[in-house]
Design an enzyme around this catalytic site. Structure first.
Site, PDB file in Angstrom:
ATOM      1  N   ARG A 129       7.799  -3.376  -5.035  1.00 23.36           N
ATOM      2  CA  ARG A 129       9.149  -3.920  -5.307  1.00 23.36           C
ATOM      3  C   ARG A 129       8.992  -4.983  -6.137  1.00 23.36           C
ATOM      4  O   ARG A 129       8.203  -6.000  -6.466  1.00 23.36           O
ATOM      5  CB  ARG A 129       9.899  -4.332  -3.873  1.00 23.36           C
ATOM      6  CG  ARG A 129       9.015  -5.362  -3.242  1.00 23.36           C
ATOM      7  CD  ARG A 129       9.210  -5.290  -1.606  1.00 23.36           C
ATOM      8  NE  ARG A 129       8.574  -4.179  -1.035  1.00 23.36           N
ATOM      9  CZ  ARG A 129       7.492  -3.827  -0.671  1.00 23.36           C
ATOM     10  NH1 ARG A 129       6.262  -5.218  -0.851  1.00 23.36           N
ATOM     11  NH2 ARG A 129       6.830  -2.677  -0.081  1.00 23.36           N
TER      12      ARG A 129
ATOM     13  N   ALA B 294       0.816  -1.387   0.051  1.00 24.51           N
ATOM     14  CA  ALA B 294      -0.002  -0.073  -0.037  1.00 24.51           C
ATOM     15  C   ALA B 294       0.818   1.240  -0.129  1.00 24.51           C
ATOM     16  O   ALA B 294       0.308   2.092  -0.278  1.00 24.51           O
ATOM     17  CB  ALA B 294      -0.987   0.011   1.299  1.00 24.51           C
TER      18      ALA B 294
ATOM     19  N   SER C 105       4.310   1.178  -1.034  1.00 19.51           N
ATOM     20  CA  SER C 105       5.751   0.958  -1.840  1.00 19.51           C
ATOM     21  C   SER C 105       5.297  -0.348  -2.797  1.00 19.51           C
ATOM     22  O   SER C 105       4.756  -1.236  -2.301  1.00 19.51           O
ATOM     23  CB  SER C 105       7.012   0.840  -1.143  1.00 19.51           C
ATOM     24  OG  SER C 105       7.080  -0.198  -0.317  1.00 19.51           O
TER      25      SER C 105
ATOM     26  N   HIS D 154      -3.134 -12.203  -3.080  1.00 18.72           N
ATOM     27  CA  HIS D 154      -3.047 -11.553  -1.617  1.00 18.72           C
ATOM     28  C   HIS D 154      -1.892 -11.359  -1.034  1.00 18.72           C
ATOM     29  O   HIS D 154      -1.419 -12.714  -0.618  1.00 18.72           O
ATOM     30  CB  HIS D 154      -4.441 -11.486  -0.860  1.00 18.72           C
ATOM     31  CG  HIS D 154      -4.553 -10.730   0.160  1.00 18.72           C
ATOM     32  ND1 HIS D 154      -5.512 -11.092   1.389  1.00 18.72           N
ATOM     33  CD2 HIS D 154      -3.994  -9.371   0.326  1.00 18.72           C
ATOM     34  CE1 HIS D 154      -5.643 -10.230   2.066  1.00 18.72           C
ATOM     35  NE2 HIS D 154      -4.828  -9.083   1.824  1.00 18.72           N
ATOM     36  N   ASP D 155      -1.271 -10.430  -0.720  1.00 18.99           N
ATOM     37  CA  ASP D 155       0.097 -10.212  -0.133  1.00 18.99           C
ATOM     38  C   ASP D 155       0.063 -10.926   1.084  1.00 18.99           C
ATOM     39  O   ASP D 155       1.041 -11.728   1.356  1.00 18.99           O
ATOM     40  CB  ASP D 155       0.744  -8.985  -0.144  1.00 18.99           C
ATOM     41  CG  ASP D 155      -0.172  -7.816   0.643  1.00 18.99           C
ATOM     42  OD1 ASP D 155      -1.417  -8.445   1.102  1.00 18.99           O
ATOM     43  OD2 ASP D 155      -0.029  -6.626   0.486  1.00 18.99           O
ATOM     44  N   THR D 156      -1.251 -10.896   1.771  1.00 19.93           N
ATOM     45  CA  THR D 156      -1.084 -11.470   3.088  1.00 19.93           C
ATOM     46  C   THR D 156      -1.186 -13.271   2.953  1.00 19.93           C
ATOM     47  O   THR D 156      -0.557 -13.913   3.634  1.00 19.93           O
ATOM     48  CB  THR D 156      -2.480 -11.063   3.956  1.00 19.93           C
ATOM     49  OG1 THR D 156      -2.237  -9.900   4.116  1.00 19.93           O
ATOM     50  CG2 THR D 156      -2.227 -11.797   5.303  1.00 19.93           C
TER      51      THR D 156
ATOM     52  N   GLY E  60       7.326  -6.155   7.466  1.00 21.80           N
ATOM     53  CA  GLY E  60       8.098  -4.915   7.711  1.00 21.80           C
ATOM     54  C   GLY E  60       8.139  -4.569   9.337  1.00 21.80           C
ATOM     55  O   GLY E  60       9.114  -4.084   9.658  1.00 21.80           O
TER      56      GLY E  60
ATOM     57  N   ASN F 288      -7.919  -7.806  11.342  1.00 21.08           N
ATOM     58  CA  ASN F 288      -7.445  -6.481  10.610  1.00 21.08           C
ATOM     59  C   ASN F 288      -7.324  -5.608  11.337  1.00 21.08           C
ATOM     60  O   ASN F 288      -8.021  -5.299  12.334  1.00 21.08           O
ATOM     61  CB  ASN F 288      -8.003  -5.920   9.372  1.00 21.08           C
ATOM     62  CG  ASN F 288      -8.028  -6.646   8.054  1.00 21.08           C
ATOM     63  OD1 ASN F 288      -6.825  -6.363   7.579  1.00 21.08           O
ATOM     64  ND2 ASN F 288      -8.799  -7.442   7.524  1.00 21.08           N
TER      65      ASN F 288
ATOM     66  N   THR G 222       1.748  -1.581   6.879  1.00 19.53           N
ATOM     67  CA  THR G 222       0.748  -0.742   7.136  1.00 19.53           C
ATOM     68  C   THR G 222      -0.359  -1.289   7.797  1.00 19.53           C
ATOM     69  O   THR G 222      -0.943  -0.445   8.353  1.00 19.53           O
ATOM     70  CB  THR G 222       0.381  -0.226   5.580  1.00 19.53           C
ATOM     71  OG1 THR G 222       1.593   0.148   4.778  1.00 19.53           O
ATOM     72  CG2 THR G 222      -0.729   0.691   5.541  1.00 19.53           C
TER      73      THR G 222
END
Length: 478
Positions: free
Chosen positions: A15, A11, A13, A232-234, A398, A292, A255
């Site tokens: 890569r 959300a 950045s 989905h990145d998760t 992160g 969440n 985020t």
């Protein structure tokens, strides 16, 4: 060893990472990183999707020759295509205000309890279902012939092939988590035409090959396949949790903080709905049962408001601020929109009768204590609602770099925290591609490879959890 490009769009950045995978080896390097900055247009907050796609192409150019490409991103948002396959405007940002009050109109047709029992997805004002309801009367929507979720849109531009990857589709609130197929009854009752969506595909499925124009732009030699991953990145991040058994909780930090369990089946009880837990689909038919939490967004917004101070110094100063002096509900939708975050946090403390944090260090400590407290609540509630227990909490993403947050999470949960890997979504993306090419085996094999090859840090809990329970009581939470 083989090389795989993981396009990982977050959300804030994007890569492109390159993973080199062998039977006993797993290496990840960064090829290119680029910002993801939404743009406020007259019609609302929008993603700069063309800038993101340009970043993807530049990243693939920097990655060099690879054996496959996989794409993952954040969930719920989408692009609309016309009959010629052209994009109809920049995709709306999930923080856009267009869905305010929409949920109530949906619940008038399908009550919230029925919607949860059918789809297992928690209430969030930006769920795709509510976005579609809000967009239905627009001229753009009237022209739409196809809807592609963000990673599927990038895949389409790279390959010319259209599909809807299941782990991300499950976040739309239009999928039945018991069947892994669309919830046709919900869609019919709400007048949503499911033919807008491309056919479902699953992690590991082929998703086409890079178009000739993409090969020319990136300098790659074809054919280069694109492989569906946990888009989905998760889903990709949970696939990369380096667990050595099944009794674990996970927290995917960034985020957002997404805290919960990996389960074999959804939990669709009314109690689960009331606790605002979601049942999203993961690798191999698993369910990501999670809550969440606002996550490091709170700190990111404060840092932006303070003029970007050096983060390490800020965290060192926060570490010596008295613990649990003030806490806020890190899941409160009041913190969803950007802007004036330090003032809003101070206001929440003032309203709840707690000391008001004034300095950046005090606000930062309030945020980190509040996130650790929210992690504790989510891990506790998930175990209670799913009727299971865990021995360890894995923190990936992160937030692994934030040692203070990891230690506070261990203290709050009263459980050891294993932190790492940082680039979990990219690693999960890479490993699903490698599995599709028979370089690794099942999820347990993937996790053994992660445990052997990735740096991990263990945090033991300090003290008892009574003070965290008292802080929780201040917020009126269980």
């Amino acid at each position: 060893m083989k090389s795989y490009a993981a396009v990982d769009l977050g959300a804030s950045s994007g890569r492109v990472m390159v993973g080199r995978v062998g039977r006993h080896e797993l290496e990840l390097t960064e090829a290119h990183r680029f910002p993801n900055r939404p743009v406020r247009l007259p019609e609302g907050l929008r993603w700069n999707i063309l800038g993101l796609y340009a970043g993807v192409l530049e990243g693939l150019r920097a990655a060099g020759q690879v054996d496959s490409v996989g794409i993952d991103s954040w969930a719920v948002d989408y692009g609309l295509l016309d009959a010629d396959g052209a994009l109809l405007g920049n995709p709306a940002h999930y923080r856009d205000a267009r869905t305010e009050g929409i949920a109530e109109s949906v619940w008038a047709t399908v009550p919230a309890a029925e919607l949860y029992a059918a789809t297992g997805i928690q209430y969030a004002p930006f769920n795709t279902l509510y976005q579609l309801t809000a967009a239905r009367s627009s001229a753009q929507f009237a022209r739409a012939e196809r809807l592609l979720l963000i990673p599927d849109l990038i895949t389409y531009w790279l390959t010319g092939e259209q599909g809807t990857e299941l782990t991300n589709a499950s976040t739309t609130q239009l999928v039945d988590p018991r069947t892994g197929d669309w919830s046709y009854d919900v869609a019919a009752r709400l007048g949503i035409d499911l033919s807008l969506f491309a056919p479902l595909r699953r992690p590991g499925d082929p998703a086409g090959v890079l178009r000739a124009e993409v090969l020319e732009e990136t300098g790659l030699t074809g054919p280069v396949p694109v492989t569906a991953v946990g888009s989905h990145d998760t889903a990709s991040a949970v696939a990369a949790v380096p667990a050595t058994g099944e009794r674990f909780a996970y927290i995917c930090t960034g985020t957002w903080s997404l805290a919960g369990l990996e389960l074999p089946a959804p939990v669709l009880t009314e109690e689960s709905r009331a606790a605002n837990f979601t049942n999203e689909l993961g690798l191999d038919g698993t369910v990501r049962y999670l809550r969440n939490i606002m996550g490091l967004w709170l700190l990111q917004e404060c840092v932006r408001a303070w003029g970007e101070p050096e983060l390490g110094e800020l965290l060192r100063a926060a570490a010596v601020v008295p613990a649990l002096r003030s806490v806020v509900d890190a899941g409160d939708a009041a913190f969803l929109a950007p802007g004036r975050m330090p003032e809003r946090i101070a206001g929440a403390c003032r309203t709840s009768g707690q000391p008001v944090p004034e300095t950046p260090a005090e606000v930062t400590r309030c945020i980190l204590d509040s996130l650790a407290l929210a992690h504790r609540r989510a891990v506790e509630d998930a175990q209670r609602l799913a009727g299971t227990s865990v021995d360890v909490v894995h923190v990936v993403g992160g937030g692994v770099r934030n040692a203070l947050l990891c230690q506070l999470t261990a203290d709050a949960c009263g459980l050891p925290v294993v932190a790492g890997p940082t680039e979990a979504a990219a690693l999960g993306n890479v490993l699903v591609q490698a599995r599709a090419h028979a370089l690794v085996g099942d999820r347990a094999d993937m996790r053994r490879l992660l445990t052997r090859t990735q740096p991990l840090t263990r945090y033991e809990p300090r003290g008892d959890t009574a003070r965290w329970r008292a802080a929780q009581d201040r917020l009126g939470a269980r």
